[in-house]
Design an enzyme around this catalytic site. Structure first.
Site, PDB file in Angstrom:
ATOM      1  CD  GLU A  46      -3.677  -4.566  17.415  1.00 47.89           C
ATOM      2  OE1 GLU A  46      -2.816  -4.063  16.772  1.00 47.89           O
ATOM      3  OE2 GLU A  46      -4.518  -3.711  18.067  1.00 47.89           O
TER       4      GLU A  46
ATOM      5  NE  ARG B 124     -17.398  -1.323  16.023  1.00 45.04           N
ATOM      6  CZ  ARG B 124     -17.833  -0.257  16.970  1.00 45.04           C
ATOM      7  NH1 ARG B 124     -18.881  -0.254  17.455  1.00 45.04           N
ATOM      8  NH2 ARG B 124     -16.904   0.723  17.315  1.00 45.04           N
ATOM      9  N   GLY B 125     -16.346  -1.544  11.330  1.00 45.33           N
ATOM     10  CA  GLY B 125     -16.420  -0.208  10.411  1.00 45.33           C
ATOM     11  C   GLY B 125     -17.004  -0.150   9.002  1.00 45.33           C
TER      12      GLY B 125
ATOM     13  CG  PHE C 154       6.409  -1.180 -16.941  1.00 41.83           C
ATOM     14  CD1 PHE C 154       4.965  -0.959 -17.367  1.00 41.83           C
ATOM     15  CD2 PHE C 154       7.237  -2.066 -17.046  1.00 41.83           C
ATOM     16  CE1 PHE C 154       4.579  -2.218 -18.117  1.00 41.83           C
ATOM     17  CE2 PHE C 154       6.766  -3.137 -17.703  1.00 41.83           C
ATOM     18  CZ  PHE C 154       5.516  -3.336 -18.399  1.00 41.83           C
TER      19      PHE C 154
ATOM     20  CG  ASP D 172       0.528  -2.444 -12.555  1.00 39.78           C
ATOM     21  OD1 ASP D 172      -0.360  -1.792 -11.812  1.00 39.78           O
ATOM     22  OD2 ASP D 172       0.504  -2.676 -13.831  1.00 39.78           O
ATOM     23  CB  ALA D 173       7.343  -1.975 -10.193  1.00 37.52           C
TER      24      ALA D 173
ATOM     25  CG  ASN E 107      14.707  -3.141  -7.675  1.00 40.42           C
ATOM     26  OD1 ASN E 107      15.667  -2.919  -6.814  1.00 40.42           O
ATOM     27  ND2 ASN E 107      14.309  -4.366  -7.567  1.00 40.42           N
TER      28      ASN E 107
ATOM     29  CB  ILE F  19      12.824   5.353  -8.408  1.00 38.84           C
ATOM     30  CG1 ILE F  19      12.981   6.748  -8.320  1.00 38.84           C
ATOM     31  CG2 ILE F  19      12.991   4.854  -7.207  1.00 38.84           C
ATOM     32  CD1 ILE F  19      12.212   7.606  -9.513  1.00 38.84           C
TER      33      ILE F  19
ATOM     34  CE  LYS G 203      12.124  -0.240   2.746  1.00 33.25           C
ATOM     35  NZ  LYS G 203      12.946  -1.417   2.266  1.00 33.25           N
TER      36      LYS G 203
ATOM     37  CG  ASP H 132      10.002  -3.069   1.606  1.00 34.26           C
ATOM     38  OD1 ASP H 132      10.176  -3.316   2.872  1.00 34.26           O
ATOM     39  OD2 ASP H 132      11.063  -2.792   1.086  1.00 34.26           O
TER      40      ASP H 132
ATOM     41  CG  HIS I 182     -21.663  14.559  22.365  1.00 33.13           C
ATOM     42  ND1 HIS I 182     -22.035  15.889  21.680  1.00 33.13           N
ATOM     43  CD2 HIS I 182     -20.326  14.499  22.818  1.00 33.13           C
ATOM     44  CE1 HIS I 182     -20.917  16.256  21.490  1.00 33.13           C
ATOM     45  NE2 HIS I 182     -20.078  15.496  22.014  1.00 33.13           N
TER      46      HIS I 182
ATOM     47  CG  ASN J 173     -27.600  14.865  20.777  1.00 33.58           C
ATOM     48  OD1 ASN J 173     -27.234  16.100  20.727  1.00 33.58           O
ATOM     49  ND2 ASN J 173     -27.058  14.016  20.258  1.00 33.58           N
TER      50      ASN J 173
HETATM   51  P1  ADP Z   1      10.657  -2.579  -7.817  1.00 33.80           P
HETATM   52  O1  ADP Z   1      11.045  -1.366  -9.014  1.00 33.80           O
HETATM   53  O2  ADP Z   1       9.372  -2.238  -7.202  1.00 33.80           O
HETATM   54  O3  ADP Z   1      11.543  -2.959  -6.984  1.00 33.80           O
HETATM   55  P2  ADP Z   1      11.013  -4.477  -9.587  1.00 33.80           P
HETATM   56  O4  ADP Z   1      12.316  -3.874 -10.514  1.00 33.80           O
HETATM   57  O5  ADP Z   1      11.398  -5.811  -8.837  1.00 33.80           O
HETATM   58  O6  ADP Z   1      10.145  -3.764  -8.813  1.00 33.80           O
HETATM   59  O7  ADP Z   1       9.912  -5.369 -10.694  1.00 33.80           O
HETATM   60  C1  ADP Z   1       9.553  -4.836 -11.567  1.00 33.80           C
HETATM   61  C2  ADP Z   1       9.689  -5.639 -12.997  1.00 33.80           C
HETATM   62  O8  ADP Z   1       8.628  -6.019 -13.296  1.00 33.80           O
HETATM   63  C3  ADP Z   1      10.527  -4.731 -13.896  1.00 33.80           C
HETATM   64  O9  ADP Z   1      11.424  -5.772 -14.688  1.00 33.80           O
HETATM   65  C4  ADP Z   1       9.426  -4.468 -15.082  1.00 33.80           C
HETATM   66  O10 ADP Z   1       9.787  -4.490 -16.178  1.00 33.80           O
HETATM   67  C5  ADP Z   1       8.277  -5.719 -14.611  1.00 33.80           C
HETATM   68  N1  ADP Z   1       7.015  -5.261 -15.096  1.00 33.80           N
HETATM   69  C6  ADP Z   1       6.353  -6.220 -15.758  1.00 33.80           C
HETATM   70  N2  ADP Z   1       5.184  -5.417 -16.031  1.00 33.80           N
HETATM   71  C7  ADP Z   1       4.925  -4.295 -15.307  1.00 33.80           C
HETATM   72  C8  ADP Z   1       4.156  -3.223 -14.785  1.00 33.80           C
HETATM   73  N3  ADP Z   1       2.883  -3.256 -15.312  1.00 33.80           N
HETATM   74  N4  ADP Z   1       4.668  -2.252 -13.984  1.00 33.80           N
HETATM   75  C9  ADP Z   1       5.787  -2.239 -13.426  1.00 33.80           C
HETATM   76  N5  ADP Z   1       6.799  -3.129 -13.840  1.00 33.80           N
HETATM   77  C10 ADP Z   1       6.400  -4.061 -14.582  1.00 33.80           C
END
Ligand code: ADP
Length: 440
Positions: free
Chosen positions: A128, A137-138, A197, A222-223, A227, A229, A261, A337, A433, A437
């Site tokens: 786009e 710009r912002g 984690f 950090d994931a 997967n 959950i 989603k 995703d 405006h 003003n």
């Molecule tokens: P998602 O749950 O987002 O689909 P995945 O299961 O594909 O992610 O990836 C997470 C993988 O990365 C897990 O196997 C987890 O043990 C590993 N991992 C390594 N370091 C971290 C971290 N800091 N936070 C989350 N997962 C981590």
């Protein structure tokens, strides 16, 4: 009875598994394509039979070209779709099945934007025109004003299985137990077996007749966490069965109360992933000089368009000008995703007057991002996470990289909102405006 003597069968010209053997290493791509065409191998099995990911891609391209030709379908993809110089080993089994190449999308750099006092270059994958220019710009105006301040309000991914009981009474019993301290601690205990984690945050149960929807929330480091959950949700159901709910039937592991989603009020109200807010204060003279509008015109535009207009349209989370533009572009660039753009773009943009200056905020309750797993493992997407200083797991504080990425997304949305709303306000509204003003 007369016996007819049949002539011996004519040997087949095509290759079969018998006449080529099972040593795929020694086969040419043409041989393998032929085996696919005669049904000896299916396309989806190529990855497990040939252990060279690039060769598999070449075979698939050949195969698709042959099939397209016989169906009179264009084969221009064969010349146009690149596939070399790409490590498909990060794709197989994680990102994409039946790979035949990779798509090229322009990548622009917007900003830099000062996010929480740090200069941040924003990777924007888009087709786009004007989007990068608008965010830049912002950003420039925000930087001149001191930058964006961001806040993480909550962090938890959700999954909501749907289970069924013989009666509503039993569904209510289960709700009572799972939401009790006893139920919650039994579920939380299971989390230690899933991943170091994953950490339980809450469970909420919604009965409908004999159905029960169990919205489980957890932090996932950090994931992005789907997967993790989903695994946890499965374990939760086993815990419930063992706790006396063996009359429970699992209808589906995902019952849409998650809600993944799809636009939904539950994500908008309760949040999903990272709930983030960002704010900047733009001095009046900068609004006038750089954005060619006024704080009052912007506030009126925001109220009429992003608040009232969206209310009239019945929006859920769509109280913004173009948050989705920025969210999608950064998601694409950083291997998120992209389908989760639906709820991640939920945003309410607010503007107010503070001592004649413009105070602008975005509130985004469900930004779903990760810096490990999925598309973040791909080389180019990973390099752009590097640019944002959030690649991979955060070694000291797991979860902090993904949280920072969500904050950057919100900050970039703020820059995009400021720019587009200013462009819209700088029409008739601003002229009237300015007239007002000047009369003062
Ligand atoms: P998602 O749950 O987002 O689909 P995945 O299961 O594909 O992610 O990836 C997470 C993988 O990365 C897990 O196997 C987890 O043990 C590993 N991992 C390594 N370091 C971290 C971290 N800091 N936070 C989350 N997962 C981590």
């Amino acid at each position: 009875m007369t016996q007819t003597i049949e002539s011996p069968p004519v040997p087949l010209k095509v290759n079969t598994l018998d006449n080529v053997g099972k040593n795929y290493k020694n086969l040419s791509n043409e041989d393998i394509v032929e085996l696919c065409l005669n049904g000896s191998i299916s396309m989806k099995d190529l990855d497990s039979l040939i252990h060279n990911p690039l060769q598999v891609v070449e075979v698939r391209r050949e195969l698709l070209r042959t099939q397209c030709r016989s169906e009179n379908i264009s084969t221009s993809f064969y010349e146009s779709l690149p596939y070399k110089d790409f490590d498909f080993s990060h794709v197989v089994g994680t990102c994409c099945e039946n790979a035949i190449g990779y798509l090229t999308v322009p990548l622009g750099i917007a900003g830099p934007l000062i996010v929480d006092q740090k200069l941040t270059f924003l990777p924007i994958a888009t087709t786009e025109g004007a989007l990068v220019a608008s965010i830049s710009r912002g950003s420039k105006v925000i930087n001149e004003s001191g930058g964006v301040e961001t806040f993480l309000m909550a962090d938890s991914m959700t999954r909501a299985p749907c289970v069924k009981f013989p009666t509503l009474a039993r569904a209510i019993d289960a709700k009572g137990w799972i939401e009790s301290p006893e139920g919650k601690s039994a579920i939380a205990k299971e989390f230690s077996t899933i991943s170091r984690f994953a950490s339980f945050t809450d469970i909420r149960a919604f009965p409908v007749g004999e159905l029960l929807y169990l919205r489980l929330s957890a932090t996932t480091g950090d994931a992005m966490g789907m997967n993790m959950i989903s695994l946890a949700a499965g374990k939760m159901l086993s815990v419930m069965k063992n706790a006396g709910f063996d009359d429970m039937i699992t209808v589906t592991l995902s019952g849409n109360v998650c809600s993944d989603k799809k636009a939904s009020a539950i994500n908008w109200i309760e949040g999903r992933g990272k709930s983030v807010a960002a704010q900047a204060r733009i001095p009046k003279d900068l609004v006038e000089k750089m954005l060619k509008t006024t704080p009052q015109a912007l506030i009126e535009l925001n109220t009429s368009k992003n608040l009232i207009g969206s209310a009239v349209s019945g929006a859920i989370g769509g109280f913004n000008a173009h948050a989705s533009n920025i969210v999608s572009a950064i998601f694409l660039a950083t291997g998120q995703d992209i389908a989760q753009n639906v709820e991640s773009s939920s945003c309410i943009t607010t503007m107010s007057l503070v001592e004649n200056d413009l105070q602008i905020s975005v509130t985004m309750p469900s930004i779903e991002v990760g810096t490990v797993g999925g598309g973040t493992n791909l080389q180019t997407q990973g390099s752009l996470l590097d640019l944002l200083d959030v690649r991979g797991p955060n070694p000291e504080n797991p979860g902090q990289n993904a949280q920072k990425l969500a904050k950057i997304v919100a900050a970039a949305v703020l820059a995009g909102e400021l720019s587009l709303c200013s462009a819209l306000a700088a029409g008739d509204l601003v002229r009237s405006h300015l007239d007002l003003n000047r009369r003062k």
